[in-house]
Design an enzyme around this catalytic site. Structure first.
Site, PDB file in Angstrom:
ATOM      1  CE1 TYR A 461      72.301  66.235  41.619  1.00  0.00           C
ATOM      2  CE2 TYR A 461      70.100  65.293  41.475  1.00  0.00           C
ATOM      3  CZ  TYR A 461      71.432  65.276  41.116  1.00  0.00           C
ATOM      4  OH  TYR A 461      71.909  64.309  40.265  1.00  0.00           O
ATOM      5  CE1 TYR A 465      74.586  72.537  49.451  1.00  0.00           C
ATOM      6  CE2 TYR A 465      73.187  71.420  47.856  1.00  0.00           C
ATOM      7  CZ  TYR A 465      74.438  71.680  48.366  1.00  0.00           C
ATOM      8  OH  TYR A 465      75.551  71.109  47.807  1.00  0.00           O
TER       9      TYR A 465
END
Length: 701
Positions: A461, A465
């Site tokens: 997840y 990022y």
């Protein structure tokens, strides 16, 4: 009745007034304006025609080329700067008749105003002109001109342009440091000298932090702050930071930072960052660190940086190792995981739907740091409430910008299943504590996604990022912009460095400093080592388990060995040790505390670890830095001296050989001489008919 006067037409206007003419005709008024405008347009005409900025301004196509009297009548009071001085136009609202007082309202054309605003900033002029053109498509050009002129004022200090190049900033730093030196040269009182420094800094919008001032005052080290202001290196750092922040602030105000213009950061800041990065690389390559006890052991700082977390590859690898360890612990302990995104309220977002956000404008254009402070305050309140409730969580948060520079947070949270629902509710409530009823707040302010272990890894997840905020590895394109992964990552990193925003932060888990220090030790801790003589077998096993986990890059095992994922810092099995002068050193007569170049005490640095009462040294070498040229020259001089010594020894040996040859020759000569003397004596004895002595006979034979 209206009366109009102008400094250049004072006699002409007076004659009309004496004749009782109540007003100028439209033709006369237009003629005066044309004459005045002609003077303005011819001012510095020769210099302007050769300026590329003026050429760019001339190519802008806007229907109206100057302000008219009708434009001026639309406002209550306006002031316009001309070559003759300030001309004021005022409107009396007592009746429908407009009364013009003082002087004739003379204005520059909008092209001149734009040129005067952007000309002082050559590195930013192109972007400012482009911003003006974009703004005129969405609003009137008067507003666009006003914003550009406001940007010029904010970028212009009395003795410095904040859009200056790095060389100009460095020169200004040198000038200001010398200025402060002269001011405080004869001032003995620290408080007076500090007040003088504060006055100088205020002219540049600079100041020392209040907490730092209080700490230095309490420690009696206020003079150290004065000494900082006397250093051109200190000034250079402050001016660079001030310049970067102001350029970014102005760029956001002029709508220059968004995906339609320059995503995440301004083009000038990006160019500056590339220039500074190349400079830094050269400096690191030209600086050598060597062991003071063995100067043959040396590395360039660039090589050392590549072995630390300064290297994006090393930094990314360490983060993934730690996240994977957290995930492993969560699965082993039956904990739950959630991915949470926190977003700032609408007033912090500069751009909405491709144009300036009205809420942002109404709020006074909040800065990037204001949005970051808001999110940081929200998270502090969340953790405070959870701590009071005895709820613990661990994980990581990542800060990244929207395309307009406004930050938002991504959090990967692990916690006990029984606590996860409460954690999510607290996040949701605090995220909506500010303007909860604004449009889109309930949907976007706090988004939460529960992680299903059966569908994949929790690390996945946040993987994109992490890469996007480091070097863009394994990212083909950025979905928020049209940039490729590497370009987006470069801009995001520049954004974070410019605003001083910490991109990554782990919460929960043991100290990563202990982890990094133990990874310096490759040898096993031997139980029969005298250093561990006072440890029990259990204590020795505990210490060795911590070292092995760190050496094997097993963050989960390291957390367990250190006391668990929720261990407090003061309850960790192994703690970092910070170096302070030894008590015996302080008892020596010639002991003097170490100080910085500015005169205050040095900050303690990590030099090892503490396990119970045992100190583990992890920094075995003392390094010294100097330029590569100095190091190489010194090494050549040492080798030259060594060669000279060998030459001397060789010559000395040659002299010895020559001396031995001379000695042997002298001995042969002496022996021959003695033989001749003996032979002569023997002949003399035989001539007398006597027998020579036996010793003389031996020589004669």
């Amino acid at each position: 009745m209206a009366t109009i006067t102008a400094s250049s037409n004072r006699s002409h206007c007076a004659s009309y007034h004496q004749q009782g003419v109540s007003d100028f005709s439209h033709q006369v008024r237009a003629s005066i304006l044309r004459d005045t405008q002609k003077r303005l347009n011819t001012r510095n005409h020769a210099d302007r025609e050769q300026c590329p900025v003026w050429d760019a301004v001339q190519r802008i196509n806007i229907p109206s080329s100057s302000l008219s009297l009708d434009d001026i009548r639309g406002s209550h009071v306006q002031r316009f700067d001309t070559h003759d001085g300030w001309y004021t136009a005022a409107r009396d609202g007592s009746d429908d008749t407009t009364h013009w007082r003082d002087r004739l309202p003379v204005t520059k054309s909008w092209r001149e105003r734009l040129y005067d605003a952007v000309r002082p900033h050559p590195d930013l002029s192109g972007a400012m002109i482009g911003a003006f053109q974009r703004m005129t498509k969405k609003r009137d050009y008067l507003t666009a001109i006003s914003l550009v002129e406001s940007a010029n004022q904010r970028l212009s200090l009395p003795s410095l342009r904040l859009s200056s190049s790095d060389e100009e900033l460095a020169e200004s730093a040198r000038v200001q440091s010398r200025r402060v030196m002269r001011l405080v040269a004869g001032v003995k009182d620290d408080d007076i000298a500090f007040d003088m420094v504060t006055d100088v800094l205020s002219g540049f919008g600079l100041s020392f932090d209040k907490a730092v001032i209080e700490a230095k005052t309490k420690a009696g080290e206020l003079r150290a702050l004065v000494n900082r202001a006397c250093s051109d290196l200190w000034w250079r750092r402050q001016l660079r930071r001030k310049s970067a922040l102001q350029v970014e602030s102005v760029s956001r105000d002029l709508e220059m930072v968004h995906k339609g213009a320059s995503a995440y950061c301004s083009g000038l800041t990006l160019a500056r960052s590339r220039f500074r990065r190349e400079q830094t690389r050269q400096v690191l390559n030209e600086t050598i660190a060597y062991d003071v006890e063995d100067e043959s052991v040396h590395f360039s700082l660039f090589e050392l940086a590549g072995k630390s977390v300064s290297n994006p590859v090393v930094r990314r690898a360490e983060m993934f190792v730690r996240l994977r360890g957290f995930e492993q612990i969560a699965q082993e302990c039956g904990h739950a995981a959630a991915f949470i995104t926190l977003t700032a309220p609408s007033r912090f977002h500069a751009v909405s739907n491709g144009q300036a956000n009205q809420k942002w404008l109404d709020a006074g254009r909040p800065s990037v740091l204001a949005a970051q402070d808001h999110l940081n305050g929200v998270f502090i309140n969340i953790r405070r409430e959870l701590d009071k409730s005895g709820i613990k969580m661990y994980g990581m948060r990542v800060v990244e910008p929207h395309h307009d520079g406004c930050p938002h947070w991504h959090l990967l949270v692990f916690a006990a299943k029984s606590d996860m629902k409460r954690i999510q509710e607290v996040h949701q409530r605090h995220a909506l504590s500010d303007t909860p009823n604004e449009r889109g707040a309930q949907k976007r302010r706090c988004t939460i996604e529960d992680i299903n272990w059966s569908r994949g890894s929790a690390v996945g997840y946040v993987a994109k990022y992490l890469s996007k905020n480091i070097d863009g590895a394994h990212i083909d394109s950025d979905k928020d912009t049209e940039l490729d992964g590497a370009s987006a990552a470069e801009r995001v990193c520049v954004w974070a460095r410019t605003h001083g925003i910490r991109q990554f932060q782990f919460f929960g888990g043991p100290s990563v400093t202990v982890w990094r220090e133990l990874r310096r030790i490759r040898q096993e801790f031997k139980e029969d080592d005298t250093l561990f003589a006072d440890l029990t077998p259990t204590d020795h096993l505990t210490l060795e388990n911590v070292r092995r986990a760190a050496d094997a890059s097993d963050w989960a095992a390291f957390c367990h060995a250190m006391g668990g994922v929720f261990v407090r810092r003061d309850q960790q099995v192994v703690k970092p040790h910070y170096h302070v002068p030894h008590i015996f050193d302080q008892l020596m007569d010639d002991y003097t505390p170490q100080t910085t170049r500015y005169g205050d005490k040095v900050t303690a640095r990590v030099n090892g670890l503490m396990f119970h009462h045992v100190f583990l040294l992890t920094r075995f070498k003392t390094w010294k830095m100097e330029s590569k040229q100095t190091y190489v020259t010194r090494q050549k001089r040492i080798m030259s001296d060594v060669v000279d010594i060998f030459d001397v020894l060789e010559r000395e040996e040659e002299y010895r050989r020559m001396a031995d040859d001379k000695y042997d020759e002298a001995m042969r000569y002496q022996e021959r001489f003695e033989e001749l003397v003996a032979l002569s004596l023997c002949e003399e004895w035989e001539g007398k008919g006597e027998c020579p002595p036996p010793a003389l006979l031996d020589l004669c034979q």
